[in-house]
Scaffold this motif. Sequence first.
Motif, PDB file in Angstrom:
ATOM      1  N   PHE A 178      -5.613  -0.644  -7.588  1.00  0.00           N
ATOM      2  CA  PHE A 178      -4.516  -1.186  -6.793  1.00  0.00           C
ATOM      3  C   PHE A 178      -4.576  -2.711  -6.716  1.00  0.00           C
ATOM      4  O   PHE A 178      -3.597  -3.404  -7.006  1.00  0.00           O
ATOM      5  CB  PHE A 178      -4.543  -0.585  -5.388  1.00  0.00           C
ATOM      6  CG  PHE A 178      -3.565  -1.191  -4.437  1.00  0.00           C
ATOM      7  CD1 PHE A 178      -2.199  -0.982  -4.584  1.00  0.00           C
ATOM      8  CD2 PHE A 178      -4.007  -1.983  -3.379  1.00  0.00           C
ATOM      9  CE1 PHE A 178      -1.289  -1.546  -3.704  1.00  0.00           C
ATOM     10  CE2 PHE A 178      -3.100  -2.546  -2.498  1.00  0.00           C
ATOM     11  CZ  PHE A 178      -1.745  -2.329  -2.667  1.00  0.00           C
ATOM     12  N   GLU A 180     -10.029   3.623  -7.171  1.00  0.00           N
ATOM     13  CA  GLU A 180      -8.596   3.583  -6.861  1.00  0.00           C
ATOM     14  C   GLU A 180      -8.216   2.265  -6.190  1.00  0.00           C
ATOM     15  O   GLU A 180      -7.147   1.715  -6.431  1.00  0.00           O
ATOM     16  CB  GLU A 180      -8.228   4.755  -5.950  1.00  0.00           C
ATOM     17  CG  GLU A 180      -8.208   6.104  -6.630  1.00  0.00           C
ATOM     18  CD  GLU A 180      -7.166   6.193  -7.741  1.00  0.00           C
ATOM     19  OE1 GLU A 180      -6.170   5.452  -7.688  1.00  0.00           O
ATOM     20  OE2 GLU A 180      -7.367   6.996  -8.674  1.00  0.00           O
ATOM     21  N   TRP A 181      -9.108   1.778  -5.336  1.00  0.00           N
ATOM     22  CA  TRP A 181      -8.845   0.526  -4.643  1.00  0.00           C
ATOM     23  C   TRP A 181      -8.764  -0.637  -5.614  1.00  0.00           C
ATOM     24  O   TRP A 181      -7.906  -1.496  -5.530  1.00  0.00           O
ATOM     25  CB  TRP A 181      -9.936   0.305  -3.594  1.00  0.00           C
ATOM     26  CG  TRP A 181      -9.750  -0.934  -2.802  1.00  0.00           C
ATOM     27  CD1 TRP A 181     -10.535  -2.048  -2.816  1.00  0.00           C
ATOM     28  CD2 TRP A 181      -8.685  -1.208  -1.882  1.00  0.00           C
ATOM     29  NE1 TRP A 181     -10.032  -2.991  -1.968  1.00  0.00           N
ATOM     30  CE2 TRP A 181      -8.896  -2.508  -1.385  1.00  0.00           C
ATOM     31  CE3 TRP A 181      -7.577  -0.485  -1.446  1.00  0.00           C
ATOM     32  CZ2 TRP A 181      -8.035  -3.105  -0.469  1.00  0.00           C
ATOM     33  CZ3 TRP A 181      -6.711  -1.077  -0.528  1.00  0.00           C
ATOM     34  CH2 TRP A 181      -6.954  -2.368  -0.049  1.00  0.00           C
ATOM     35  N   ARG A 215      -8.571   3.255 -14.726  1.00  0.00           N
ATOM     36  CA  ARG A 215      -9.355   4.362 -14.161  1.00  0.00           C
ATOM     37  C   ARG A 215     -10.392   4.825 -15.172  1.00  0.00           C
ATOM     38  O   ARG A 215     -11.544   5.107 -14.818  1.00  0.00           O
ATOM     39  CB  ARG A 215      -8.430   5.525 -13.783  1.00  0.00           C
ATOM     40  CG  ARG A 215      -7.594   5.221 -12.561  1.00  0.00           C
ATOM     41  CD  ARG A 215      -6.814   6.447 -12.090  1.00  0.00           C
ATOM     42  NE  ARG A 215      -5.980   6.070 -10.939  1.00  0.00           N
ATOM     43  CZ  ARG A 215      -4.659   6.110 -10.946  1.00  0.00           C
ATOM     44  NH1 ARG A 215      -3.998   6.541 -12.014  1.00  0.00           N
ATOM     45  NH2 ARG A 215      -3.979   5.732  -9.884  1.00  0.00           N
ATOM     46  N   TYR A 264       3.091   1.676  -3.126  1.00  0.00           N
ATOM     47  CA  TYR A 264       2.263   2.113  -4.258  1.00  0.00           C
ATOM     48  C   TYR A 264       2.026   3.619  -4.190  1.00  0.00           C
ATOM     49  O   TYR A 264       2.179   4.331  -5.184  1.00  0.00           O
ATOM     50  CB  TYR A 264       0.948   1.345  -4.209  1.00  0.00           C
ATOM     51  CG  TYR A 264      -0.051   1.682  -5.303  1.00  0.00           C
ATOM     52  CD1 TYR A 264       0.231   1.393  -6.631  1.00  0.00           C
ATOM     53  CD2 TYR A 264      -1.284   2.259  -4.988  1.00  0.00           C
ATOM     54  CE1 TYR A 264      -0.685   1.674  -7.630  1.00  0.00           C
ATOM     55  CE2 TYR A 264      -2.213   2.538  -5.979  1.00  0.00           C
ATOM     56  CZ  TYR A 264      -1.912   2.252  -7.296  1.00  0.00           C
ATOM     57  OH  TYR A 264      -2.824   2.535  -8.268  1.00  0.00           O
ATOM     58  N   ALA A 265       1.678   4.109  -3.006  1.00  0.00           N
ATOM     59  CA  ALA A 265       1.453   5.553  -2.852  1.00  0.00           C
ATOM     60  C   ALA A 265       2.717   6.338  -3.204  1.00  0.00           C
ATOM     61  O   ALA A 265       2.655   7.328  -3.933  1.00  0.00           O
ATOM     62  CB  ALA A 265       1.011   5.866  -1.422  1.00  0.00           C
ATOM     63  N   LEU A 313       0.840  -1.206   0.000  1.00  0.00           N
ATOM     64  CA  LEU A 313       0.000   0.000   0.000  1.00  0.00           C
ATOM     65  C   LEU A 313       0.875   1.256   0.000  1.00  0.00           C
ATOM     66  O   LEU A 313       0.712   2.147  -0.840  1.00  0.00           O
ATOM     67  CB  LEU A 313      -0.887   0.030   1.246  1.00  0.00           C
ATOM     68  CG  LEU A 313      -2.124  -0.844   1.292  1.00  0.00           C
ATOM     69  CD1 LEU A 313      -2.730  -0.779   2.693  1.00  0.00           C
ATOM     70  CD2 LEU A 313      -3.140  -0.396   0.271  1.00  0.00           C
ATOM     71  N   PRO A 322      -2.209   3.093   6.904  1.00  0.00           N
ATOM     72  CA  PRO A 322      -1.807   2.022   7.828  1.00  0.00           C
ATOM     73  C   PRO A 322      -0.329   2.090   8.185  1.00  0.00           C
ATOM     74  O   PRO A 322       0.043   1.991   9.367  1.00  0.00           O
ATOM     75  CB  PRO A 322      -2.112   0.737   7.057  1.00  0.00           C
ATOM     76  CG  PRO A 322      -2.954   1.122   5.906  1.00  0.00           C
ATOM     77  CD  PRO A 322      -2.777   2.583   5.652  1.00  0.00           C
ATOM     78  N   THR A 354      -6.392  10.224  -2.041  1.00  0.00           N
ATOM     79  CA  THR A 354      -6.070   8.810  -2.274  1.00  0.00           C
ATOM     80  C   THR A 354      -4.696   8.381  -1.752  1.00  0.00           C
ATOM     81  O   THR A 354      -4.612   7.415  -0.992  1.00  0.00           O
ATOM     82  CB  THR A 354      -6.183   8.479  -3.774  1.00  0.00           C
ATOM     83  OG1 THR A 354      -7.450   8.936  -4.217  1.00  0.00           O
ATOM     84  CG2 THR A 354      -6.057   7.002  -4.023  1.00  0.00           C
ATOM     85  N   PRO A 355      -3.604   9.068  -2.136  1.00  0.00           N
ATOM     86  CA  PRO A 355      -2.298   8.585  -1.673  1.00  0.00           C
ATOM     87  C   PRO A 355      -2.204   8.510  -0.150  1.00  0.00           C
ATOM     88  O   PRO A 355      -1.606   7.581   0.396  1.00  0.00           O
ATOM     89  CB  PRO A 355      -1.311   9.604  -2.234  1.00  0.00           C
ATOM     90  CG  PRO A 355      -2.113  10.773  -2.657  1.00  0.00           C
ATOM     91  CD  PRO A 355      -3.460  10.258  -2.989  1.00  0.00           C
ATOM     92  N   TYR A 356      -2.849   9.464   0.536  1.00  0.00           N
ATOM     93  CA  TYR A 356      -2.778   9.450   2.005  1.00  0.00           C
ATOM     94  C   TYR A 356      -3.518   8.250   2.577  1.00  0.00           C
ATOM     95  O   TYR A 356      -3.127   7.689   3.598  1.00  0.00           O
ATOM     96  CB  TYR A 356      -3.328  10.758   2.574  1.00  0.00           C
ATOM     97  CG  TYR A 356      -2.529  11.966   2.134  1.00  0.00           C
ATOM     98  CD1 TYR A 356      -1.269  12.211   2.670  1.00  0.00           C
ATOM     99  CD2 TYR A 356      -3.028  12.834   1.168  1.00  0.00           C
ATOM    100  CE1 TYR A 356      -0.530  13.294   2.252  1.00  0.00           C
ATOM    101  CE2 TYR A 356      -2.298  13.930   0.744  1.00  0.00           C
ATOM    102  CZ  TYR A 356      -1.041  14.163   1.302  1.00  0.00           C
ATOM    103  OH  TYR A 356      -0.311  15.227   0.887  1.00  0.00           O
ATOM    104  N   PHE A 389      -3.736   5.350   1.121  1.00  0.00           N
ATOM    105  CA  PHE A 389      -2.860   4.191   0.939  1.00  0.00           C
ATOM    106  C   PHE A 389      -1.739   4.175   1.981  1.00  0.00           C
ATOM    107  O   PHE A 389      -1.273   3.121   2.394  1.00  0.00           O
ATOM    108  CB  PHE A 389      -2.250   4.196  -0.471  1.00  0.00           C
ATOM    109  CG  PHE A 389      -3.176   3.654  -1.521  1.00  0.00           C
ATOM    110  CD1 PHE A 389      -3.413   2.282  -1.592  1.00  0.00           C
ATOM    111  CD2 PHE A 389      -3.803   4.484  -2.440  1.00  0.00           C
ATOM    112  CE1 PHE A 389      -4.261   1.757  -2.551  1.00  0.00           C
ATOM    113  CE2 PHE A 389      -4.654   3.967  -3.397  1.00  0.00           C
ATOM    114  CZ  PHE A 389      -4.889   2.611  -3.457  1.00  0.00           C
ATOM    115  N   LEU A 390      -1.316   5.371   2.393  1.00  0.00           N
ATOM    116  CA  LEU A 390      -0.208   5.458   3.346  1.00  0.00           C
ATOM    117  C   LEU A 390      -0.658   5.289   4.799  1.00  0.00           C
ATOM    118  O   LEU A 390       0.154   5.040   5.683  1.00  0.00           O
ATOM    119  CB  LEU A 390       0.485   6.820   3.218  1.00  0.00           C
ATOM    120  CG  LEU A 390       1.558   6.934   2.164  1.00  0.00           C
ATOM    121  CD1 LEU A 390       2.062   8.364   2.098  1.00  0.00           C
ATOM    122  CD2 LEU A 390       2.715   5.997   2.489  1.00  0.00           C
TER     123      LEU A 390
END
Lengths: 292, 298
Positions: free
Chosen positions: A199, A195-196, A189, A105-106, A102, B27, B20-22, B24-25
């Motif tokens: 991924f 987004e999930w 997309r 990826y970010a 996770l 956890p 979104t990126p936050y 994913f970050l």
Amino acid sequence: MAKTKLSDELGPKPFVSRFQRGAIYLLLVVGAFLSLFPFYYMFVQASQPSSEVLRFPPHLWFGSAAWSNIQGLFDNGFGRSLFNSAFIAVVYASLSVFIASLAGYAFAKFRFRGRSILFGMFLLVLMIPYHVTAVPLFQLMAKITLFGDPTWISSYQAVILPALANPFGIFLMRQSMQSLPDDLLDAARIDGASEWRVFTSVALPTMRPTLAALAIYSFMFQWNSFFWPLIIMRDKAMETLPVRINALVGLSIIDYGQLMMGTALTTLPIMMIFIAFQRQFISGALAGAVKG
Amino acid sequence: MGSQLLTPAERRHQWRRRLTPYMFLLPALLIFGIFMLYPIIASLQLSFESQLNPDSGFSIDNYRRLFGDTVFRKALINTVFLLVFQVPLQLGLAMVLAVLLNSAVLKFRTAFRLIYFLPAITALFAVALIFRLLLNDEKGLINYVLNGLGIQSIPWLTNAWPAKFSLVMAITWRWTGYNMVIYLASLQSIPTELYEAAELDGAGAWAKFWAITVPMMRPTILLTTVLSTIGTLQIFDEPYLLTRSGPSNETLSMATLLYRTAFQNAEFNYASAIAYAMVLIIAVFSLLQFRIAQRGED
């Protein structure tokens, strides 16, 4: 992704005389013997009755006490620690791979405020010895009383949680996610994937080899780990294998046969996984050495 | 940027994309913050609190005590001793093995590589226990072999210098193959043309090694040196289990002293000062190595 494969392609091809080649083989064989012999010796001693382990001259061939050593170990609570170790390592490996992918990826696929600072923070922590966290972590575990436990000392979560956000794993996943083409993600997309979804159904499946390497490394790290479980697992029923075996060393009369059998039984699963997944082990070792 | 032109739905969409990126970050950040960042800071704070009068506020008692502590000094010297002997030995051996294994004319290269790597997957505590048996003073196999060669038994685990050397052996056994694999990968990325050109100039194997292999591998050598240094300065399992830090603290390492201070003597504040001394020492050594490597490049 950076080079993490060892090819068998031919390297420099110097002229090597027959004598030189013989000398090289001799050196390599001696090295291989030194590498393997301690394992052999461990298994030999694990099969000896305790009284025979420290016999002089030492035994060099297997004895007949393998089974009784195993039984002795299991009478000593070895079964429970085997379960503890396996449970902790499997849960840790799955969760840490998930969290690292996770985050990786970010870092690899989004531009956002604070990205380089956050990533730098993860990397910085790689340089700090993990012993630094031991005292406050211990105090923290003594204070937390979630999930109905009296405290988190001698609990599975106390071993699993602290190293879950593994900076090395995050770094590895970021490196490998960077090779993922943006077009592929954008295509999903445009097709309306969340987004999930992007991924889980596009990014993750392409990362399978890296995920496997990281999972195996995380499993091994936790299976072999000694310092933190020694500190936090104070209840005999919660001890992991290394901690249980350490308790055998602490006895005034050490049962060396059992001790070596315990060591052998702890080493064996990792050896078997290694034989099955050599490539992932090697690429994991190399990923650890990829420059930042 | 022109966000006034967006409909509320579009704006919401943009918000979500930015968030979104936050998500994913989240956890990783949560766990990192609670179980890594917080303890790192709390440890620093603990180290500046006196154990005897906890309410006295900021105090440098622990660090003052550290400077005068002969046991800590011993642990530091022991650990640096290990570093000085062990890292060059292990990396030198790894380099020799990697260069040998890299020659194309050899057979069984994959098998050798796997055999040498096998110790690297073995738990440190297991390595310590196996070597404890091999090195047993009276009845260990190594002394038996030495006796056979007409050499007297060496008190491997109960005498200062042999005990230090025993630690070096156990660590070298564990890590040489790991570093060899890293060197092997680095060797394979050196373009063959360089060697061919050198051969045309009449360079021998030795000259080629120093003129091409070593300079091309400089970043890898630096990296393995720094990693091994950090690892050695943190060593715990081997001295704790192999030599029990003995005899008379001659193989005590900084991490074993930290463990003893915190979890056997319950001196949490002083242990935190030891931990931060370790951080500082590791930082200094790593920086030093980067500096030396940089100077070599000029």
